[in-house]
Enzyme design. Structure first.
Site, PDB file in Angstrom:
ATOM      1  N   SER A 192       0.799  -1.222   0.000  1.00 41.33           N
ATOM      2  CA  SER A 192       0.000   0.000   0.000  1.00 41.33           C
ATOM      3  C   SER A 192       0.832   1.273   0.000  1.00 41.33           C
ATOM      4  CB  SER A 192      -0.951   0.007   1.195  1.00 41.33           C
ATOM      5  OG  SER A 192      -0.233  -0.027   2.405  1.00 41.33           O
ATOM      6  N   HIS A 210      -4.881  -3.485  -3.043  1.00 43.81           N
ATOM      7  CA  HIS A 210      -4.431  -2.567  -4.097  1.00 43.81           C
ATOM      8  C   HIS A 210      -4.218  -3.262  -5.448  1.00 43.81           C
ATOM      9  CE1 HIS A 210      -4.081   0.661  -1.170  1.00 43.81           C
ATOM     10  NE2 HIS A 210      -3.696  -0.304  -0.345  1.00 43.81           N
ATOM     11  N   LYS A 259     -11.613   0.600  -2.723  1.00 41.32           N
ATOM     12  CA  LYS A 259     -10.508   1.265  -3.419  1.00 41.32           C
ATOM     13  C   LYS A 259     -10.841   1.293  -4.921  1.00 41.32           C
ATOM     14  CE  LYS A 259      -7.480  -0.165   0.362  1.00 41.32           C
ATOM     15  NZ  LYS A 259      -7.788   0.946   1.257  1.00 41.32           N
TER      16      LYS A 259
HETATM   17  C1  PLP Z   1      -3.256  -3.421   2.175  1.00 39.89           C
HETATM   18  C2  PLP Z   1      -4.516  -3.004   2.867  1.00 39.89           C
HETATM   19  N1  PLP Z   1      -5.247  -3.930   3.502  1.00 39.89           N
HETATM   20  C3  PLP Z   1      -6.387  -3.598   4.132  1.00 39.89           C
HETATM   21  C4  PLP Z   1      -6.852  -2.312   4.148  1.00 39.89           C
HETATM   22  C5  PLP Z   1      -8.094  -1.980   4.885  1.00 39.89           C
HETATM   23  O1  PLP Z   1      -9.177  -1.903   4.020  1.00 39.89           O
HETATM   24  P1  PLP Z   1     -10.462  -1.026   4.378  1.00 39.89           P
HETATM   25  O2  PLP Z   1     -10.110   0.371   4.015  1.00 39.89           O
HETATM   26  O3  PLP Z   1     -11.544  -1.620   3.570  1.00 39.89           O
HETATM   27  O4  PLP Z   1     -10.676  -1.179   5.854  1.00 39.89           O
HETATM   28  C6  PLP Z   1      -6.127  -1.316   3.462  1.00 39.89           C
HETATM   29  C7  PLP Z   1      -6.609   0.067   3.338  1.00 39.89           C
HETATM   30  O5  PLP Z   1      -6.707   0.879   4.107  1.00 39.89           O
HETATM   31  C8  PLP Z   1      -4.926  -1.665   2.835  1.00 39.89           C
HETATM   32  O6  PLP Z   1      -4.183  -0.740   2.216  1.00 39.89           O
END
Ligand code: PLP
Length: 386
Positions: free
Chosen positions: A179, A207, A238
């Site tokens: 991320s 992502h 996303k």
């Molecule tokens: C790699 C990753 N996993 C999980 C999440 C969490 O997802 P969510 O925003 O749906 O809680 C994010 C984002 O914030 C992320 O970048």
């Protein structure tokens, strides 16, 4: 008052240069934003395909409200399992090429819940050093031994796997696209090691979903590893432009999560409009591959422009271009200078990234125009000042 520590803690955050404030977006999410009253070019969104404000999602959400109402009223296992949850899960399973899928209220809840369901006391989780906070918290919550391997380093992973206590259950967890760095995990090597040491593999496609692979199914699908990865999770918030998350895998995995996963069981299910948006989003992602193409072209254009200006970017084939600054205060200063000139590129500091690696996390969207990218490059040139 027993809450005096709160101000002391805030002061500590400020003294360390790590104080954060919320910004307000006053219109829809797109390649430009109305941010705190000013229009800026948006390089700080995970809405990679630019569909968060797409009429098809809005129409689907409105129709779902008309038909099913607003709230779901209860958790899935009580009376909150509605037609649209199941419809979305069938669609997600097909999209991912897996036997089954299960929807979660957020990626954060999915990661914490899945890990705590699949491993426990005496088991071992092998977690990439740059994994997301939700994975780190899932490791903690599971009570399994957390063995952090060096970022993307198969030797480091294998050293850990070799030393696993005999009889322990083993799970390797990694993001597909990281991320904050935008780089891709060595998934084939990870899967091979998992097979050699009889470990499960869980891949976070937050992502990767929508951006990579056939029909946007993700990096696992792009590499032809769907059959060899036990657990895939991803978000709907996303590239899919909505909200929520999914896990995809076997029917048995889905059933176990329904029965044991606390972050799935003990929470009100997502409302119908959110499900309908996700269903419409998958159709767009599958039927409009040109969005992925434009996103890729935009990324190449901005990357080349920044490199030509002398900025240092870490290698990344994704929509995330990290411009490493190092010092947290300098990074925020650069972000503020850009913002004052109409370019929003969020500075990211510890604890989100390791100390000394503060960066501008520049993200592209399919809906950025060439003119917007050119304008941004002019601003970067002015801010660089040489
Ligand atoms: C790699 C990753 N996993 C999980 C999440 C969490 O997802 P969510 O925003 O749906 O809680 C994010 C984002 O914030 C992320 O970048």
């Amino acid at each position: 008052m027993s809450t005096g520590f709160i101000n002391a803690e805030l002061q500590k955050i400020k003294d360390a240069g790590l104080y954060r404030k919320l910004r307000r977006v006053e219109a829809d999410q797109d390649a430009t934003l109305l941010l705190d009253g000013r229009e800026v070019i948006n390089f700080s969104s995970n809405n990679y395909l630019g569909i968060a404000n797409h009429p098809a999602l809005a129409t689907a959400a409105k129709a779902a409200i008309d038909r099913y109402g607003c709230g779901s009223g209860a958790s899935r296992l009580i009376s909150g399992n509605m037609t649209l949850h199941e419809e979305l899960e069938t669609k997600l399973a097909k999209f991912k090429g897996c036997e089954a899928a299960l929807v979660f209220n957020s990626g954060f809840q999915a990661n914490t819940g899945i890990l705590a369901t699949l491993v426990g006391d005496g088991d071992v989780i092998y977690s990439d050093a740059l994994n997301h906070a939700s994975i780190i918290d899932g490791c903690r919550l599971s009570r399994a031994i957390s063995q952090v391997f060096a970022h993307g380093d198969l030797d480091s992973l294998e050293t850990g796997l070799r030393a696993a206590p005999s009889g322990s259950r083993k799970l390797i967890v990694t993001e597909s696209i990281f991320s904050m760095d935008g780089d891709e995990a060595p998934l084939l090597g990870i899967v091979e090691l998992a097979e050699k040491y009889r470990a499960m593999v869980m891949v976070d496609e937050a992502h990767g979903t929508g951006v990579f692979g056939p029909n946007g199914a993700g990096v696992v699908a792009k590499l032809g590893l769907t059959e060899r990865v036990d657990i895939q999770m991803g978000t709907l918030g996303k590239a899919l432009g909505g909200f929520g998350a999914y896990v995809a895998g076997s029917n048995a995995l889905r059933e176990l999560l329904i029965n044991r996963c606390r972050s799935f069981i003990f929470t009100t299910s997502l409302p119908p409009a959110v499900m309908a948006m996700a269903i419409a989003a998958i159709d767009l992602v599958v039927n409009e591959p040109q969005r992925r193409e434009t996103l890729r072209t935009n990324c190449q254009m901005l990357r080349k422009g920044l490199l030509d200006l002398g900025f240092e970017l870490t290698p990344s084939g994704s929509a995330i271009l990290p411009l490493i600054v190092g010092d947290a205060a300098r990074c925020m200063e650069l972000s503020t200078q850009l913002l004052e000139s109409g370019v929003f590129a969020q500075g990211i500091r510890p604890p989100t990234v390791p100390p000394g690696t503060s960066r501008l996390r520049i993200t592209l969207m399919a809906t950025h125009t060439v003119a917007q990218i050119d304008k941004a490059l002019q601003v970067f040139r002015a801010v660089k000042g040489d």
